[in-house]
Design an enzyme around this catalytic site. Structure first.
Site, PDB file in Angstrom:
ATOM      1  N   ASP A   1       0.882  -1.216   0.153  1.00 32.53           N
ATOM      2  CA  ASP A   1      -0.064   0.389   0.080  1.00 32.53           C
ATOM      3  C   ASP A   1       0.878   0.665   0.062  1.00 32.53           C
ATOM      4  OD1 ASP A   1      -2.584   1.205   0.500  1.00 32.53           O
ATOM      5  OD2 ASP A   1      -2.211   2.470   2.250  1.00 32.53           O
TER       6      ASP A   1
ATOM      7  N   GLU B   1       0.918  -0.099  -4.988  1.00 33.39           N
ATOM      8  CA  GLU B   1       0.028   1.010  -5.137  1.00 33.39           C
ATOM      9  C   GLU B   1       0.502   1.506  -5.424  1.00 33.39           C
ATOM     10  OE1 GLU B   1      -3.442   3.461  -3.307  1.00 33.39           O
ATOM     11  OE2 GLU B   1      -1.841   2.093  -2.470  1.00 33.39           O
TER      12      GLU B   1
END
Length: 647
Positions: A321, A374
């Site tokens: 993330d 990401e």
């Protein structure tokens, strides 16, 4: 309260070897979870629990819990030389005991109770204690583990179903309670298998105090959240998915962590895990702490966490993330609010080195998994090997595709001809990285509306647009990701406090979306042209990308075998187009495989009566062409099945 040690600590009672300690301090110990934390064991013939915690700036450290009335000092730990590790053995302690570390800092008289950073299981929030726990589990996924290299390969189909466990399905008859990991396992596996997805990606399951963070503010980097059960219960969920031939990707957050007192922040009275300077150690967007990637022991902690989920929980991949926030020192900061690197640049050199090391170690020890970034900027070579200067990820989310596509679909079709470039621009960079095309949870929250609600037009047009969006996504090069509920076409935004709107499937338009997506998944798994060359320019060819006036796109998807091609035709307006000529590379009969306007999906039934024969009329630079009917707001997928009528 000052600590009063009960007695001397015996230094010979340790699980930690000098080599372990050396690797820990060097930042190269990849499996620190095997010794750090709390471990039931037998030392000198006595059953008990060995504890080890890193607190180099502590004056005293002791273990407190149910077993000693939570009294500091009754069970002290001893420092392991100058390593910063405190260790000790408590005889008679058993699995299930609740505990914390009580730390007295050598600075300012600071004292604090901390959960175990390496704890395998913690109390369900708002509780903050850790449990002594073991991770014994009898796995039944040997067949999957043996063949998962093929399932996770870049030339394999990958359609990912993104899931937030607390809101996928609940038990309304029991006060809307969460389902447990074991409750969810058979239901989720059956649904995902029926829908045809290849993988499930869980929003972070690691323990987090604030449920509303969706798991992205982690305190327990080695523990699945207790909200849904025990570690073994979570293993059983993964095991069930594997037995149903479904891969499992876990969201993992090495970018920041919350400032809850029982967590990692200010751990021993100093900024141990985070940078002390808020210009490097505090995240202004999320009000969280940022890891100090330049500290060896922090790298050991994070590398071990990544290895832990792949090792002990059989995860098939990690989606990392907020990578962009790690790469840039000035991420979300104004001038003067950040510190340049040693060369005066804005790149976070320590984070870059950490990410490269992470990917090198993951693929060295688990070559059959994938790491997915990401990353929302134009940082080069995110998914290229480190030996050519890349970050080493296997895949990267294509956030640009997502933003451009949703912006295009939000336009009234009458104006789409002026925004044609929002669809075609992607092909300028589509193969610079190994991409995943995401329609994720972030696009259906915080006032953005559901995907269906984003679509323009009346209700019929909204559903038609949504079917077209999914079809367009599935026929573009790249792996696919859809957030749970995409198959239901909900009208409302995702709400983490309630279940998905499963009752919508009793209504034909919503069931049509579910059926369309299931058929897309089936096609994408069975036609190599839709997955084999996802990451290679040889897998895609424009037929016509210039018909902005009619808002039509025509392209080919190809496999490695010559002639094994799919023809994709998209009509982004509600106007049916008859006698629309399309050039094709080969003669023969082109069968209509899927048509999003078919009545079984809720469409109006325009189509090509099963397929079209080529005619020897050159078009679009090809020797042959097809004369097609383009349904309104629809995608039609054709496959050449013969050349029976033409030389």
């Amino acid at each position: 309260m000052a600590e009063q040690p009960v007695g001397p600590v015996r230094h010979d009672r340790s699980l930690l070897t000098d080599h372990d300690v050396h690797l820990f301090n060097e930042g190269t110990w990849l499996r620190a979870y095997e010794k750090m934390g709390a471990h039931p064991c037998v030392l000198d013939g006595e059953d008990g629990v060995f504890f080890a915690v890193w607190a180099p700036n502590a004056e005293r450290v002791s273990v407190v819990g149910d077993f000693n009335g939570w009294t500091p000092g009754k069970h002290p730990l001893a420092p392991r030389g100058s390593s910063g590790i405190w260790e000790g053995f408590i005889p008679g302690l058993r699995v299930g005991a609740r505990y914390k570390y009580h730390i007295v800092s050598r600075y300012h008289g600071y004292q604090v109770f901390k959960a175990d950073p390496y704890g395998f299981w913690h109390e369900c929030p708002p509780g903050t204690a850790s449990f002594v726990w073991e991770l014994n589990y009898e796995w039944h996924d040997a067949d999957w583990m043996h063949r998962r290299r093929q399932a996770n390969a870049l030339d394999a189909p990958m359609q990912i179903y993104e899931v937030h466990l607390g809101s996928w399905m609940r038990a309304p008859e029991e006060g809307n309670r969460w389902l447990t990991y074991r409750d969810i396992a058979p239901r989720l596996a059956e649904h995902v298998r029926r829908m045809g997805f290849t993988h499930v990606e869980f929003l972070p399951v690691m323990e987090h105090p604030f449920y509303g963070s969706w798991g992205y503010q982690i305190t327990g980097y080695f523990a699945p959240t207790a909200r849904y059960g025990t570690p073994q219960d979570f293993m059983a969920l993964i095991d069930e998915l594997h037995q149903q031939d479904i891969g499992v990707i876990l969201d993992w957050v090495p970018s920041h962590f919350p400032t809850d007192e029982h967590g990692l922040v200010f751990f021993d009275g100093t900024h141990l895990y985070e940078h002390a300077d808020p210009r490097k150690g505090f995240h202004p967007d999320w009000h969280t702490a940022i890891f100090n990637y330049g500290r060896n022991e922090v790298r050991t902690f994070l590398l071990s966490s990544a290895m832990f989920w792949l090792d002990r929980y059989h995860a098939d991949g990690l989606r990392v993330d907020a990578v962009a926030s790690m790469l840039y020192l000035d991420y979300s900061r104004a001038p003067g609010e950040w510190i340049p690197n040693e060369y005066g640049g804005r790149e976070n050199l320590e984070a870059i080195a950490f990410l490269r090391r992470l990917n090198e170690e993951v693929y060295r020890h688990f070559p059959d998994v994938q790491t997915i970034a990401e990353e929302s900027t134009a940082w080069p070579m995110v998914s290229r090997p480190t030996y050519v200067g890349g970050l080493g990820f296997g895949l990267k989310w294509d956030m640009g595709w997502m933003h451009d596509t949703l912006r295009y679909f939000s336009h009234d079709p009458i104006y789409r001809k002026y925004h044609h470039h929002e669809l075609t621009f992607r092909m300028l960079y589509a193969f610079n990285e190994n991409f995943v095309l995401p329609l994720s949870h972030d696009e259906v929250v915080h006032g953005k509306g559901s995907l269906l609600a984003k679509m323009p037009g009346d209700d019929w047009q909204k559903f038609a647009n949504l079917r077209l969006l999914y079809g367009y996504q599935y026929t573009q090069p790249g792996k696919k990701l859809l957030f749970m509920g995409a198959e239901l076409a909900p009208w409302r935004e995702w709400n983490h406090e309630s279940s998905l709107d499963w009752d919508l499937l009793q209504y034909a338009p919503h069931e049509g979306i579910r059926r369309w997506l299931a058929d897309l998944n089936h096609l994408a798994r069975t036609k190599p042209a839709l997955y084999e060359l996802d990451c290679s320019p040889e897998g895609f060819e424009w037929i016509d990308c210039n018909d902005a006036e009619n808002s039509v796109l025509v392209y080919l998807r190809k496999s490695r075998r010559p002639g094994e091609e799919l023809l994709i035709v998209c009509n982004f307006t509600p106007v049916p187009r008859q006698n629309y000529r399309v050039g094709v590379p080969l003669p023969g009969f082109w069968r209509e495989l899927l048509n999003s306007d078919a009545r079984e999906y809720g469409g109006s039934g325009w189509g090509n009566l099963g397929g079209v024969e080529t005619v020897p009329v050159p078009w679009h630079g090809r020797r042959y062409s097809l004369v097609l009917t383009l349904p309104p707001l629809a995608i039609v997928i054709f496959e050449r099945v013969s050349d029976r009528s033409l030389p």
